[in-house]
Write a protein that holds these residues in place. Structure first.
Motif, PDB file in Angstrom:
ATOM      1  N   PHE A  66      25.533  12.278 -37.556  1.00 37.82           N
ATOM      2  CA  PHE A  66      24.927  12.464 -38.879  1.00 37.82           C
ATOM      3  C   PHE A  66      23.540  11.827 -38.954  1.00 37.82           C
ATOM      4  O   PHE A  66      22.643  12.337 -39.637  1.00 37.82           O
ATOM      5  N   MET A  67      23.346  10.720 -38.259  1.00 37.11           N
ATOM      6  CA  MET A  67      22.023  10.085 -38.226  1.00 37.11           C
ATOM      7  C   MET A  67      21.017  10.988 -37.516  1.00 37.11           C
ATOM      8  O   MET A  67      19.842  11.047 -37.908  1.00 37.11           O
ATOM      9  N   ALA A  68      21.455  11.693 -36.479  1.00 33.36           N
ATOM     10  CA  ALA A  68      20.578  12.646 -35.791  1.00 33.36           C
ATOM     11  C   ALA A  68      20.240  13.814 -36.719  1.00 33.36           C
ATOM     12  O   ALA A  68      19.092  14.289 -36.748  1.00 33.36           O
ATOM     13  N   TYR A  69      21.225  14.254 -37.487  1.00 33.51           N
ATOM     14  CA  TYR A  69      20.986  15.344 -38.443  1.00 33.51           C
ATOM     15  C   TYR A  69      19.982  14.913 -39.506  1.00 33.51           C
ATOM     16  O   TYR A  69      19.118  15.703 -39.911  1.00 33.51           O
ATOM     17  N   ASP A  70      20.071  13.662 -39.946  1.00 31.44           N
ATOM     18  CA  ASP A  70      19.112  13.130 -40.915  1.00 31.44           C
ATOM     19  C   ASP A  70      17.693  13.205 -40.371  1.00 31.44           C
ATOM     20  O   ASP A  70      16.761  13.603 -41.083  1.00 31.44           O
ATOM     21  N   ARG A  71      17.499  12.822 -39.112  1.00 30.65           N
ATOM     22  CA  ARG A  71      16.162  12.884 -38.486  1.00 30.65           C
ATOM     23  C   ARG A  71      15.713  14.339 -38.316  1.00 30.65           C
ATOM     24  O   ARG A  71      14.527  14.652 -38.461  1.00 30.65           O
ATOM     25  N   TYR A  72      16.657  15.232 -38.024  1.00 29.38           N
ATOM     26  CA  TYR A  72      16.333  16.656 -37.878  1.00 29.38           C
ATOM     27  C   TYR A  72      15.795  17.219 -39.198  1.00 29.38           C
ATOM     28  O   TYR A  72      14.764  17.907 -39.217  1.00 29.38           O
ATOM     29  N   VAL A  73      16.490  16.924 -40.302  1.00 31.96           N
ATOM     30  CA  VAL A  73      16.049  17.426 -41.607  1.00 31.96           C
ATOM     31  C   VAL A  73      14.704  16.820 -41.986  1.00 31.96           C
ATOM     32  O   VAL A  73      13.809  17.511 -42.496  1.00 31.96           O
ATOM     33  N   ALA A  74      14.520  15.521 -41.716  1.00 38.21           N
ATOM     34  CA  ALA A  74      13.281  14.829 -42.091  1.00 38.21           C
ATOM     35  C   ALA A  74      12.063  15.413 -41.384  1.00 38.21           C
ATOM     36  O   ALA A  74      10.974  15.497 -41.967  1.00 38.21           O
ATOM     37  N   ILE A  75      12.221  15.839 -40.141  1.00 35.48           N
ATOM     38  CA  ILE A  75      11.075  16.323 -39.357  1.00 35.48           C
ATOM     39  C   ILE A  75      10.958  17.844 -39.387  1.00 35.48           C
ATOM     40  O   ILE A  75       9.853  18.392 -39.484  1.00 35.48           O
ATOM     41  N   TYR A 124      17.783  17.091 -31.566  1.00 37.98           N
ATOM     42  CA  TYR A 124      16.575  16.559 -30.946  1.00 37.98           C
ATOM     43  C   TYR A 124      15.783  17.618 -30.187  1.00 37.98           C
ATOM     44  O   TYR A 124      14.563  17.492 -30.043  1.00 37.98           O
ATOM     45  N   ILE A 125      16.437  18.654 -29.740  1.00 31.26           N
ATOM     46  CA  ILE A 125      15.698  19.778 -29.148  1.00 31.26           C
ATOM     47  C   ILE A 125      14.848  20.449 -30.220  1.00 31.26           C
ATOM     48  O   ILE A 125      13.672  20.775 -30.003  1.00 31.26           O
ATOM     49  N   GLN A 126      15.458  20.659 -31.393  1.00 35.65           N
ATOM     50  CA  GLN A 126      14.712  21.247 -32.509  1.00 35.65           C
ATOM     51  C   GLN A 126      13.576  20.342 -32.965  1.00 35.65           C
ATOM     52  O   GLN A 126      12.468  20.801 -33.273  1.00 35.65           O
ATOM     53  N   ILE A 127      13.823  19.037 -32.988  1.00 42.42           N
ATOM     54  CA  ILE A 127      12.780  18.070 -33.362  1.00 42.42           C
ATOM     55  C   ILE A 127      11.627  18.121 -32.370  1.00 42.42           C
ATOM     56  O   ILE A 127      10.443  18.134 -32.757  1.00 42.42           O
ATOM     57  N   PHE A 128      11.950  18.159 -31.088  1.00 48.55           N
ATOM     58  CA  PHE A 128      10.918  18.198 -30.047  1.00 48.55           C
ATOM     59  C   PHE A 128      10.078  19.463 -30.164  1.00 48.55           C
ATOM     60  O   PHE A 128       8.838  19.417 -30.035  1.00 48.55           O
ATOM     61  N   LEU A 129      10.736  20.606 -30.437  1.00 45.39           N
ATOM     62  CA  LEU A 129      10.013  21.871 -30.554  1.00 45.39           C
ATOM     63  C   LEU A 129       9.049  21.853 -31.745  1.00 45.39           C
ATOM     64  O   LEU A 129       7.983  22.472 -31.691  1.00 45.39           O
TER      65      LEU A 129
END
Length: 310
Positions: free
Chosen positions: A117-126, A218-223
């Motif tokens: 869920f913490m990774a999902y939070d970072r995904y939504v934020a970015i 994190y793949i989506q964040i990196f892209l």
């Protein structure tokens, strides 16, 4: 040899990390220091976040839950281990052993889900910054945290049901420093086929599915980050701390639960167990505070407030 079920077993013997008497004092001093550092670091992080209004957002709500989990996680194991070393005792009651297994599984499984869920939070934020406040509002975050705890509790209860039905024969010696589910399976004299299947399937679900969700996030964040014209490091720096924690936690957990275990790997198992049950909870607040300027400011403000109050 007569076979006895768990109702006739009153205690187990934990062999600990070593049988070398010269190492006992050194181990007691080291793990006492590590435990106190873990408590101090996580409590400081909890208080700093809760007393700073600027940190009352979803990311830090998850972070304070992680700190609380780490306090509980290490407190399940270390105090009993230190007591056994101090008293030169190696015994643990059957009830104490079962409770240690249950709460160890409960906290560990909750942390697996919480990290996802913490990774999902970072995904939504970015990746969806304009919708962040809508998606990650206080209600949805509270539900995610509640789900993490309830799922961890439910799955641990399911696991402990089968562990409580294990059969043991005679005097039970566990070559470990705490009661861990795989260690109990190794000393059981009954049929553990079902338990092995549950451990493998449960480990795959609890480790691989959240890990896949984290990797996808994190793949989506990196892209997204590689397309940004500037400020790439600043955007990604908020994720580095979480990535470090995920790598340490999931790396050691997968090593322990997703491979065959036998007597030849007992020393390695103990070393890895020390790392993810004792060392990692100490490192988590250090990793987040060293990588996060907002947390550093909150801790500094808390320190100055303490001095003023004195």
């Amino acid at each position: 040899m007569a076979t006895e079920n768990q109702s006739t077993i009153t205690e187990f013997i934990l062999l600990g990390l070593t049988d070398n008497p010269n190492m006992q004092l050194w181990l007691f001093q080291v793990f006492s220091l590590v435990y106190m550092t873990t408590l101090a670091g996580n409590i400081l992080l909890l208080v700093a976040v809760r007393t700073d209004n600027h940190l009352h957002n979803p990311m830090y709500l998850f972070l304070t839950n992680l700190s609380f989990l780490d306090i509980c996680y290490t407190s399940i194991i270390v105090p009993k281990m230190l007591l056994n070393i101090a008293l030169s005792a190696k015994n643990i009651s059957y009830t104490g052993c079962v409770l240690q297994v249950y709460f160890y599984l409960f906290m560990g499984e909750t942390e697996c889900i919480l990290l996802a869920f913490m990774a999902y939070d970072r995904y939504v934020a970015i990746c969806n910054p304009l919708r962040y406040n809508v998606i990650m509002n206080i209600v949805s975050c509270t539900r995610m945290i509640f789900f993490s705890w309830m799922a961890g509790c439910s799955i641990a209860s399911f696991d402990i049901y089968f562990i409580c039905h294990l059969k043991f024969c005679g005097h039970i010696t566990i070559n470990h420093f705490f009661c861990e589910a795989p260690s109990l399976l190794q000393v059981s004299c009954g049929d553990i086929t079902v338990n092995n299947i549950i451990t493998l399937v449960g480990g795959s679900i609890l480790l691989l599915i959240p890990l896949c969700l984290i990797l996808f996030s994190y793949i989506q964040i990196f892209l997204v980050i590689v397309k940004l014209p500037s400020g790439q490091y600043k955007a990604f720096s908020t994720c580095i701390s979480h990535l470090i924690v995920v790598t340490i936690f999931y790396g050691t957990a997968i090593f322990m639960y997703m491979r065959p275990r036998n007597s030849d790997t007992e020393v390695t198992d103990k070393i890895v167990s020390v790392f993810y049950t004792i060392v990692t909870p100490m490192l988590n607040p250090l990793i987040y505070s060293l990588r996060n300027k907002d947390v550093q400011k909150a801790i500094g403000h808390l320190g100055r407030l303490t001095i003023v109050l004195r």
